[in-house]
Design an enzyme around this catalytic site. Structure first.
Site, PDB file in Angstrom:
ATOM      1  N   ARG A  27      -6.096  -5.106  -4.860  1.00 32.96           N
ATOM      2  CA  ARG A  27      -4.983  -5.696  -5.607  1.00 32.96           C
ATOM      3  C   ARG A  27      -4.100  -4.625  -6.242  1.00 32.96           C
ATOM      4  NH1 ARG A  27      -5.663 -11.032  -6.572  1.00 32.96           N
ATOM      5  NH2 ARG A  27      -4.187 -10.922  -8.269  1.00 32.96           N
ATOM      6  N   TRP A  76      -1.423  -2.075 -10.424  1.00 34.22           N
ATOM      7  CA  TRP A  76      -0.350  -1.874  -9.442  1.00 34.22           C
ATOM      8  C   TRP A  76       0.915  -1.906 -10.275  1.00 34.22           C
ATOM      9  CZ3 TRP A  76      -0.768  -1.877  -3.934  1.00 34.22           C
ATOM     10  CH2 TRP A  76       0.450  -1.869  -3.259  1.00 34.22           C
ATOM     11  N   ASN A 102      -2.703  -9.209 -15.519  1.00 30.88           N
ATOM     12  CA  ASN A 102      -2.172  -9.133 -14.145  1.00 30.88           C
ATOM     13  C   ASN A 102      -0.913  -9.988 -14.108  1.00 30.88           C
ATOM     14  OD1 ASN A 102      -1.659  -9.241 -11.370  1.00 30.88           O
ATOM     15  ND2 ASN A 102      -2.960 -11.039 -11.153  1.00 30.88           N
ATOM     16  N   LYS A 486       4.968 -11.995  15.680  1.00 31.84           N
ATOM     17  CA  LYS A 486       3.614 -12.329  15.219  1.00 31.84           C
ATOM     18  C   LYS A 486       2.769 -12.829  16.395  1.00 31.84           C
ATOM     19  CE  LYS A 486       3.475 -10.546  12.055  1.00 31.84           C
ATOM     20  NZ  LYS A 486       4.589  -9.856  11.540  1.00 31.84           N
ATOM     21  N   LYS A 604      -1.572  -0.191  11.468  1.00 29.06           N
ATOM     22  CA  LYS A 604      -0.844  -0.791  10.346  1.00 29.06           C
ATOM     23  C   LYS A 604       0.378   0.050   9.996  1.00 29.06           C
ATOM     24  CE  LYS A 604      -0.041  -3.675   7.036  1.00 29.06           C
ATOM     25  NZ  LYS A 604       0.505  -4.968   7.402  1.00 29.06           N
TER      26      LYS A 604
END
Ligand code: AGP
Length: 609
Positions: A27, A76, A102, A486, A604
């Site tokens: 995260r 983050w 968060n 996709k 990726k």
């Protein structure tokens, strides 16, 4: 997207919290911290970088930091640079109230000024710190009540957990859209952003619903609403294995990330749309946006498709000419670019070689460059004059989904900001568009709820097909390109995406009853043209799967199957219309038994030329 965790019980919890943060590191991982109640006081350690740095910092505290009540956070960054002072937990002036958060507090500046006027001393640049001071300002011997009052003062998109030296046996959490869950153990309790954070310790879980406050103690939990009313909450038993846990209970990372799209958009727009009448992008200098004569967008793959949607939005709202090109072409075509041009490089990883090279070329020729990226500190941030971060959190699946919708949200913000600075939209229209954009996260959740089963059934019917044609016009075309990409990426089925107006100039020859056509027919200025294209396709015997705006009976009357998306402004429709196409590709690949998270031949991040 940050990770938060809390523990209250009888065990020494420092390592339990670190374990939990380890499982939440997907995260956010630019800095981290822990606070523990020790002998009537609260001690805290922060560290920049990944969790190992926090472990090292804790080791240097020679075990002084310990206790059986504690909170932890992995960050983050959204507000405030990546520094130790900006890492969580944050505390109030007395250092007796500590919080981890968060999400984003939208009204933090006005709260901070109010609290400062009451004598609060702030130690960070973050929005989150106001929560600790706010709780302290409301505290009158009852932490739960102080959190409830603070919760009612806050605006934004967040979840937080508070702890106090005065009440060491309770943690109080609150949720406003961002995820929060409670784990009930034997004489101990956990609270965290996601179940995997404590699943190795307990599988008895209680979900915290939106707009709820919860107090957890070693013996259990108490749920209340913002007005103080008690709420009953059942306990669920989670039977995930470790691999499932890592995927948040979903079968793959891609499906997990598809379901994180509402959060990714909400985080990306939250504080930037705090004002109802406009957009704030303090990370960019207004002059850069106000004075540029032309915009050039460069990107690759899925990011290129986000740019294409951006072109429609910027030209329509701000009336600034936008040139769009694939970065691997742009960098070698000796482009005409220079002073007065604003070049936007879109790249989720921030490391794609062709996009970086295109950005550098433009900068060398005197253009100003902005990067739209998801990764803090990536190369793209160093090759740009300004950076707009998307806030989708780490994306593990090779096939980009949540970073795509976050990119589209970011480019919408840029389009609205340009329009605002150039007075290109009437104030009422600007306000309505900002409002519509703020409703997108909720609409994404509704759409995932409403279309998942239908799309899975369509995929079951067509997963054996050996070719698909995607057709779209205007702002629907980039959605087709993305849907087709996709499907190619994860199902390996040959697929073509085409401007529907071009069909009669060749591709129509491809059509027959064995080749389904996916058509994006959402509301847009040329919908009637799209409808006639659907009729043309039907006339050649092809089955048509259409994505349309709710209430579009005429599309449903023409296509074989129609997937409806919630109604919103036509320029915002693509951020919703892509979701059924992501799910279609996903389910077809699953029916074909393929590894969707790690498709063949793909990486990726493409750092090679
Ligand atoms: C998308 O699913 C792919 N992984 C790929 O096309 C990707 O979008 C492209 O490589 C660009 O990556 P970037 O956004 O990190 O620059």
């Amino acid at each position: 997207m940050c990770g938060i965790i809390g523990y209250v019980g009888s065990r020494e919890c420092r390592d339990l919290l670190l374990e939990g943060l380890q499982r939440l590191e997907y995260r956010g991982y630019d800095s981290a911290g822990l606070s523990l109640v020790t002998n009537g006081a609260v001690g805290s350690v922060h560290a920049v970088g990944n969790l190992q740095n926090l472990r090292d910092a804790l080791a240097r505290s020679n075990g002084h930091l310990k206790g059986s009540t504690g909170i932890g956070h992995t960050r983050w960054a959204t507000h405030g640079r990546v520094t130790e002072a900006n890492a969580h937990p944050h505390w109030d002036t007395s250092e007796r109230f500590h919080i981890v958060l968060n999400g984003i507090v939208e009204n933090w500046t006005e709260l901070r000024d109010r609290l400062k006027a009451q004598g609060a001393e702030f130690t960070s640049e973050t929005d989150a710190e106001v929560v600790a001071h706010l709780i302290a300002s409301h505290f009158d011997g009852d932490l739960v009540e102080a959190v409830r009052l603070a919760y009612n003062d806050l605006r934004g998109h967040y979840a937080f957990v508070a702890m106090s030296a005065d009440e060491p046996d309770v943690l109080v959490g609150a949720r406003k859209e961002c995820p929060l869950v409670v784990g009930l153990g034997d004489g101990e309790s956990f609270i965290a952003s996601a179940i995997p954070a404590f699943m190795s310790e307990t599988r008895n879980v209680q979900l915290v619903h939106d707009g709820e406050i919860v107090a957890v103690t070693p013996t259990g939990s108490r749920f209340i609403s913002p007005d103080g009313t008690a709420i009953e909450r059942e306990v669920d038993r989670v039977d995930w294995n470790d691999e499932q846990a890592e995927k948040g209970g979903y079968e793959t990372f891609m499906l997990k990330e598809i379901h994180e799209q509402a959060d990714a958009v909400a985080e990306t727009i939250a504080d930037r749309t705090a004002r109802p009448d406009g957009v704030d992008l303090p990370e960019l200098d207004d002059e850069l946006l106000r004075d540029c004569r032309r915009i050039v967008i460069v990107a690759c793959g899925t990011s290129y498709h986000a740019g294409l949607i951006g072109r429609y939005a910027i030209e329509e709202w701000a009336r600034v000419p936008v040139e769009m090109d694939i970065a691997s072409e742009y960098r070698y075509r000796n482009p005409i670019v220079g002073p007065g041009d604003l070049v936007i490089g879109i790249t989720q990883s921030g490391e794609t070689a062709d996009t970086l090279a295109a950005m550098r070329l433009a900068r060398e020729r005197g253009a100003k460059v902005i990067a739209v990226t998801n990764i803090m500190g990536s190369q793209a941030t160093r090759d740009a004059d300004g950076v707009v971060y998307t806030r989708a959190g780490l994306e593990i699946s090779v096939a980009a989904t949540k970073t795509f919708v976050a990119q589209v949200a970011a480019i919408y913000l840029l389009g609205l900001k340009l329009a605002e600075l150039r007075h290109a939209l009437e104030p009422a229209e600007l306000e309505s568009l900002v409002n519509e954009l703020k409703s997108i996260p909720h609409r994404i959740e509704m759409l995932l709820e409403s279309c998942s089963d239908q799309v899975r059934e369509i995929a079951r019917q067509h997963h054996h097909r050996e070719f698909f044609l995607y057709l779209g016009r205007h702002i629907g075309l980039p959605v087709c390109l993305e849907g087709a990409l996709k499907l190619k990426e994860i199902s390996y089925i040959p697929t073509e995406a085409y401007a529907a107006g071009e069909m009669k100039h060749g591709p129509i020859a491809l059509l027959d009853s064995s080749r389904p056509v996916v058509c994006v027919a959402t509301d847009m200025p040329v919908l009637d043209k799209v409808l006639s294209n659907i009729s043309e396709v039907k006339a050649r015997g092809s089955e048509v799967i259409a994505v349309a705006t709710e209430g579009s009976g005429h599309v449903a009357a023409t296509a074989d199957q129609t997937i409806f998306i919630p109604r919103t402004d036509w320029i915002l429709q693509p951020i919703l219309a892509v979701i059924p196409l992501q799910l279609l590709a996903y389910n077809i690949a699953v029916y074909r038994g393929l590894n969707v998270d790690q498709p063949r031949n793909l990486a990726k991040t493409v750092t090679v030329e």
